[in-house]
Design an enzyme around this catalytic site. Structure first.
Site, PDB file in Angstrom:
ATOM      1  CG  ASP A 160      -2.170   0.850   1.008  1.00 46.08           C
ATOM      2  OD1 ASP A 160      -3.252   0.259   0.913  1.00 46.08           O
ATOM      3  OD2 ASP A 160      -2.059   2.086   0.919  1.00 46.08           O
ATOM      4  CG  ASN A 168      -9.763   6.023   3.431  1.00 44.61           C
ATOM      5  OD1 ASN A 168      -8.595   6.346   3.523  1.00 44.61           O
ATOM      6  ND2 ASN A 168     -10.402   6.028   2.261  1.00 44.61           N
ATOM      7  CD  GLN A 170     -18.518   4.048   4.188  1.00 46.37           C
ATOM      8  OE1 GLN A 170     -17.369   3.817   3.807  1.00 46.37           O
ATOM      9  NE2 GLN A 170     -19.584   3.832   3.414  1.00 46.37           N
ATOM     10  NE  ARG A 171     -14.520   2.216   1.597  1.00 44.27           N
ATOM     11  CZ  ARG A 171     -14.302   3.529   1.589  1.00 44.27           C
ATOM     12  NH1 ARG A 171     -14.994   4.321   2.393  1.00 44.27           N
ATOM     13  NH2 ARG A 171     -13.401   4.071   0.800  1.00 44.27           N
ATOM     14  CG  ASN A 229      -6.535  -0.052  -9.509  1.00 41.91           C
ATOM     15  OD1 ASN A 229      -5.834  -0.596 -10.366  1.00 41.91           O
ATOM     16  ND2 ASN A 229      -6.108   0.156  -8.283  1.00 41.91           N
ATOM     17  CB  CYS A 286     -15.649   2.344  -3.742  1.00 43.94           C
ATOM     18  SG  CYS A 286     -16.022   0.589  -3.752  1.00 43.94           S
ATOM     19  CB  CYS A 442     -19.713  16.096 -11.745  1.00 40.59           C
ATOM     20  SG  CYS A 442     -17.974  15.737 -12.046  1.00 40.59           S
TER      21      CYS A 442
END
Ligand code: ZN
Length: 484
Positions: A160, A168, A170-171, A229, A286, A442
């Protein structure tokens, strides 16, 4: 006479022979005849009462006959029968190495494992001797790291290069609020080491690439893919196939997940399932599409379960089966996966014999290198958020369009903007004046760039993309606008 292929760990029982020709009308007769010739092998693959042990799978000519009655399946003269026992990265049927001996502290720590007959002291030693590589310390990597550390895997490598971001949390339960801004590697390693001080952690602070993948993967027994990815998915797959390492796969999106084990003992690989990646932009990440925070926990733990089973050589591995999980319906489904004989990396006529350029293969720019080139290409049609703010303040005559989804608009918006979700843009062009000055935004600038393209193709003259989207607006114009 059917030919029976003997896998490496069982060859000690067949006088080192890798193939034995045996007569028999059904698979069962062939196996009975084989084990009559090699009685020591019989104890390995059959139980006392004559049942085939659950960790041995039987294939006829690469066709898995697990679901068929072995008694009824006829073996033809020309058939090749393969015995495939569950093993992980070499012969786990052999005794684990000396250094995997458990200390008094470890015996107490793993006592709930040691009293399960399928694990026992020998199984726990196998876990201790195992070397597992986690690719990614994110959503899937979080439950994987925590549970594999607790379960007593001896050595865990983590690849990593990211830092912990507020979104991040939240999970990615391995990181805490205080870790925001820290390297994920450091944060994850600290938690895992805290759970189990016996664990050896190897930090690979890098993006996995064609240049370094084989070198990193070669030292591990199996690889757990927790990436997000497509280029890295194909890279991990190809490297695992080339090195003969099992690839424990999991993927997540919104409320749905998938899991399987690729490249294990001649089983199918990721390319057998998906020969080509989807066109760039078709499948949202995600970050773009969102994910239920709990979902990576469920899928990551299925991956962790498969990892431990493969190391212990117990149960029925998730090989040749794609497990689909639907959290909203709370349903699991299973699809059969077959090896594709035409697979370019694991098929009969292989065209991929070394690692390739995966960013090019997936049609996405390499992080860093290709990005500036793309930017200059679209620069002329871009506008800075500060400039849009000045135009609004001056009361310039222009149309500001927000192409996000309505639920995103509810989180935050620029009041002057007209909401037309990207998917509705082609049908709603008639609402817009072709000669008007149009600015599109956006969340971060990706979808609005697509919308600009659609409008320009339809003959709109003055269309500009607001650079960085509403995130940049929050950063540089109005900090009261929440980021998400
Ligand atoms: Zn394949």
């Amino acid at each position: 006479m059917a030919k029976v292929l003997i896998p490496t760990p069982l060859r000690v029982f067949t006088g080192k022979q890798d193939a034995v020709s045996v007569s028999g009308g059904t698979v069962r007769e062939v196996l009975d005849e084989l084990t009559a010739q090699y009685p020591d092998l019989r104890k390995q693959i059959f139980t006392e009462d004559g049942k085939l042990r659950s960790f041995v799978n039987v294939y006829i000519n690469d066709e898995d006959i697990r679901y068929l009655s072995k008694d009824a399946t006829a073996a033809k003269e020309s058939d090749t029968i393969s015995l495939v026992p569950s093993i992980a990265g070499g012969s786990t049927l052999a005794a684990p190495p000396e250094e995997a001996t458990l200390s008094k502290d470890e015996i107490l720590r793993y006592s709930r494992h040691l009293i399960i007959p399928e694990v026992g002291v020998e199984g726990q030693q196998k876990l201790k001797a195992a070397k597992v590589l986690l690719v990614g310390a994110g959503g899937l990597g979080a439950p994987l790291g925590l549970y594999l550390a607790a379960a007593g895997i001896g050595r865990i490598g983590i690849v990593d290069f990211d830092v912990v971001d507020f979104t991040n949390l939240q999970r990615q339960v391995i990181h805490s609020t205080a870790d925001v801004g820290r390297k994920k590697l450091d944060s994850a390693a600290e938690k895992m080491q805290g759970i189990n001080p016996h664990l050896k952690i190897v930090k690979h602070e890098t993006a996995l690439s064609s240049e370094n993948a084989l070198d990193i993967l070669k030292d591990y027994d199996l690889v757990v893919d927790g990436t997000d990815n497509f280029p890295t998915r194909y890279l991990v797959n190809d490297a695992c196939v080339l090195l003969g390492k099992p690839n424990v796969y999991g993927s997540i999106f919104r409320f749905e997940g998938q899991a399987t084990v690729f490249a294990y003992e001649g089983g199918p690989c990721y390319r057998c399932l998906y020969p080509e990646p989807p066109p760039p932009g078709l499948v949202p990440s995600c970050a773009e599409g969102g994910v239920l925070g709990i979902l990576p926990g469920t899928i990551g733990l299925i991956q962790a379960t498969e990892t431990v089973k493969l190391i212990l050589g117990i149960g029925e591995p998730l090989v040749g089966r794609l497990l689909l999980y639907d959290a909203l319906g709370m349903r699991f489904r299973e699809l059969k996966l077959r090896k594709n004989p035409e697979c370019p990396v694991c098929g009969e006529h292989r065209t991929i014999t070394r690692l390739i350029d995966y960013h090019q293969f997936c049609g996405v720019p390499q992080p860093g290198a290709a990005a500036p080139v793309q930017e200059t290409k679209v620069n002329e049609g871009e506008i800075e958020v500060t400039e849009v703010k000045e135009m609004l303040d001056r009361g310039d005559n222009f149309v500001l369009i927000d192409v996000r989804e309505p639920h995103e608009y509810k989180i935050c918006n620029i009041p002057a903007a007209k909401l037309i979700p990207l998917g509705e843009v082609p049908q709603r062009l008639n609402e817009l004046d072709k000669n008007a000055d149009i600015v599109i935004h956006c969340k971060s600038g990706m979808r609005s760039a697509k919308a600009c393209g659609i409008l320009r193709q339809a003959g709109f003259q003055h269309v500009r993309n607001m650079k960085g989207g509403i995130l940049a607006w929050s950063d540089r114009v109005d900090p009261s606008v929440p980021k998400y």
